[in-house]
Design a protein around this motif. Sequence first.
Motif, PDB file in Angstrom:
ATOM      1  N   LEU A 118      61.149 -34.369 -38.189  1.00  0.00           N
ATOM      2  CA  LEU A 118      60.939 -35.641 -38.897  1.00  0.00           C
ATOM      3  C   LEU A 118      59.455 -35.986 -38.959  1.00  0.00           C
ATOM      4  N   GLN A 119      58.736 -35.745 -37.865  1.00  0.00           N
ATOM      5  CA  GLN A 119      57.292 -35.997 -37.846  1.00  0.00           C
ATOM      6  C   GLN A 119      56.550 -35.073 -38.808  1.00  0.00           C
ATOM      7  N   GLN A 120      57.132 -33.898 -39.067  1.00  0.00           N
ATOM      8  CA  GLN A 120      56.534 -32.946 -40.005  1.00  0.00           C
ATOM      9  C   GLN A 120      56.917 -33.249 -41.450  1.00  0.00           C
ATOM     10  N   GLY A 121      57.691 -34.311 -41.653  1.00  0.00           N
ATOM     11  CA  GLY A 121      58.070 -34.708 -43.005  1.00  0.00           C
ATOM     12  C   GLY A 121      59.384 -34.123 -43.488  1.00  0.00           C
ATOM     13  N   CYS A 122      60.102 -33.440 -42.626  1.00  0.00           N
ATOM     14  CA  CYS A 122      61.403 -32.876 -43.000  1.00  0.00           C
ATOM     15  C   CYS A 122      62.465 -33.961 -42.869  1.00  0.00           C
ATOM     16  N   GLN A 123      63.263 -34.098 -43.892  1.00  0.00           N
ATOM     17  CA  GLN A 123      64.343 -35.086 -43.877  1.00  0.00           C
ATOM     18  C   GLN A 123      65.719 -34.436 -43.908  1.00  0.00           C
ATOM     19  N   THR A 124      65.819 -33.287 -44.555  1.00  0.00           N
ATOM     20  CA  THR A 124      67.091 -32.587 -44.696  1.00  0.00           C
ATOM     21  C   THR A 124      66.914 -31.142 -44.241  1.00  0.00           C
ATOM     22  N   PRO A 125      68.007 -30.438 -43.990  1.00  0.00           N
ATOM     23  CA  PRO A 125      67.894 -29.030 -43.596  1.00  0.00           C
ATOM     24  C   PRO A 125      67.150 -28.179 -44.626  1.00  0.00           C
ATOM     25  N   GLU A 126      67.282 -28.531 -45.880  1.00  0.00           N
ATOM     26  CA  GLU A 126      66.609 -27.788 -46.941  1.00  0.00           C
ATOM     27  C   GLU A 126      65.087 -27.873 -46.832  1.00  0.00           C
ATOM     28  N   ASP A 127      64.587 -28.903 -46.158  1.00  0.00           N
ATOM     29  CA  ASP A 127      63.142 -29.078 -45.987  1.00  0.00           C
ATOM     30  C   ASP A 127      62.565 -28.179 -44.898  1.00  0.00           C
ATOM     31  N   VAL A 128      63.408 -27.675 -44.024  1.00  0.00           N
ATOM     32  CA  VAL A 128      62.955 -26.917 -42.854  1.00  0.00           C
ATOM     33  C   VAL A 128      62.692 -25.468 -43.246  1.00  0.00           C
ATOM     34  N   THR A 129      61.530 -24.970 -42.817  1.00  0.00           N
ATOM     35  CA  THR A 129      61.138 -23.592 -43.102  1.00  0.00           C
ATOM     36  C   THR A 129      60.900 -22.844 -41.787  1.00  0.00           C
ATOM     37  N   PRO A 130      60.828 -21.526 -41.845  1.00  0.00           N
ATOM     38  CA  PRO A 130      60.479 -20.773 -40.636  1.00  0.00           C
ATOM     39  C   PRO A 130      59.151 -21.224 -40.021  1.00  0.00           C
ATOM     40  N   GLN A 131      58.232 -21.667 -40.846  1.00  0.00           N
ATOM     41  CA  GLN A 131      56.951 -22.159 -40.343  1.00  0.00           C
ATOM     42  C   GLN A 131      57.140 -23.371 -39.431  1.00  0.00           C
ATOM     43  N   HIS A 132      58.081 -24.238 -39.746  1.00  0.00           N
ATOM     44  CA  HIS A 132      58.355 -25.388 -38.881  1.00  0.00           C
ATOM     45  C   HIS A 132      58.840 -24.930 -37.506  1.00  0.00           C
ATOM     46  N   VAL A 133      59.697 -23.919 -37.491  1.00  0.00           N
ATOM     47  CA  VAL A 133      60.198 -23.399 -36.212  1.00  0.00           C
ATOM     48  C   VAL A 133      59.033 -22.823 -35.409  1.00  0.00           C
ATOM     49  N   ARG A 134      58.183 -22.045 -36.061  1.00  0.00           N
ATOM     50  CA  ARG A 134      57.018 -21.469 -35.361  1.00  0.00           C
ATOM     51  C   ARG A 134      56.098 -22.565 -34.844  1.00  0.00           C
ATOM     52  N   ARG A 135      55.861 -23.590 -35.646  1.00  0.00           N
ATOM     53  CA  ARG A 135      54.998 -24.695 -35.202  1.00  0.00           C
ATOM     54  C   ARG A 135      55.583 -25.404 -33.982  1.00  0.00           C
ATOM     55  N   TYR A 136      56.901 -25.566 -33.981  1.00  0.00           N
ATOM     56  CA  TYR A 136      57.563 -26.226 -32.854  1.00  0.00           C
ATOM     57  C   TYR A 136      57.386 -25.395 -31.582  1.00  0.00           C
ATOM     58  N   LEU A 137      57.616 -24.107 -31.669  1.00  0.00           N
ATOM     59  CA  LEU A 137      57.443 -23.240 -30.507  1.00  0.00           C
ATOM     60  C   LEU A 137      55.985 -23.230 -30.052  1.00  0.00           C
ATOM     61  N   LEU A 138      55.054 -23.201 -30.988  1.00  0.00           N
ATOM     62  CA  LEU A 138      53.633 -23.241 -30.648  1.00  0.00           C
ATOM     63  C   LEU A 138      53.264 -24.569 -29.999  1.00  0.00           C
ATOM     64  N   PHE A 139      53.821 -25.654 -30.496  1.00  0.00           N
ATOM     65  CA  PHE A 139      53.599 -26.985 -29.929  1.00  0.00           C
ATOM     66  C   PHE A 139      53.894 -26.970 -28.425  1.00  0.00           C
ATOM     67  N   TRP A 140      55.037 -26.386 -28.059  1.00  0.00           N
ATOM     68  CA  TRP A 140      55.413 -26.342 -26.641  1.00  0.00           C
ATOM     69  C   TRP A 140      54.594 -25.316 -25.864  1.00  0.00           C
ATOM     70  N   ARG A 141      54.282 -24.184 -26.473  1.00  0.00           N
ATOM     71  CA  ARG A 141      53.471 -23.173 -25.792  1.00  0.00           C
ATOM     72  C   ARG A 141      52.105 -23.754 -25.419  1.00  0.00           C
ATOM     73  N   GLU A 142      51.525 -24.524 -26.329  1.00  0.00           N
ATOM     74  CA  GLU A 142      50.213 -25.144 -26.071  1.00  0.00           C
ATOM     75  C   GLU A 142      50.272 -26.166 -24.947  1.00  0.00           C
ATOM     76  N   ARG A 143      51.463 -26.611 -24.619  1.00  0.00           N
ATOM     77  CA  ARG A 143      51.642 -27.576 -23.531  1.00  0.00           C
ATOM     78  C   ARG A 143      52.085 -26.906 -22.230  1.00  0.00           C
ATOM     79  N   GLY A 144      52.009 -25.585 -22.212  1.00  0.00           N
ATOM     80  CA  GLY A 144      52.252 -24.858 -20.985  1.00  0.00           C
ATOM     81  C   GLY A 144      53.697 -24.486 -20.704  1.00  0.00           C
TER      82      GLY A 144
END
Length: 81
Positions: free
Chosen positions: A42-68
Amino acid sequence: MQNVCLQELLALWLEACAAKGASAKTLKTYHTQTEPFVRFLLQQGCQTPEDVTPQHVRRYLLFWRERGVSSETLWNYYRNP
C-alpha cells in the motif's frame, strides 16, 4: 476477483483458510506474516493484486535485509504461507 483491494483480499484469504480448518494460531501466524507485506505494498502505491509486480516483492525482501533480518527469516517470508 477484479478490483478487490489488497486488505480485503487478505481478509478473504484468511477467511478461506479458516473455512478449510486452519487453527486460530495458524491464522494469527498467517496474518502476522502477511499483513506487513500488504502495508508495504500500500505504501508503494499498490491497491489491487494486479498492481503488484516482482519488483515489489524484491523491494520488500531488500527492505528487511537492510534492517538486518537473516536470510533464513527472509526465505520464510518469501515462501510462507
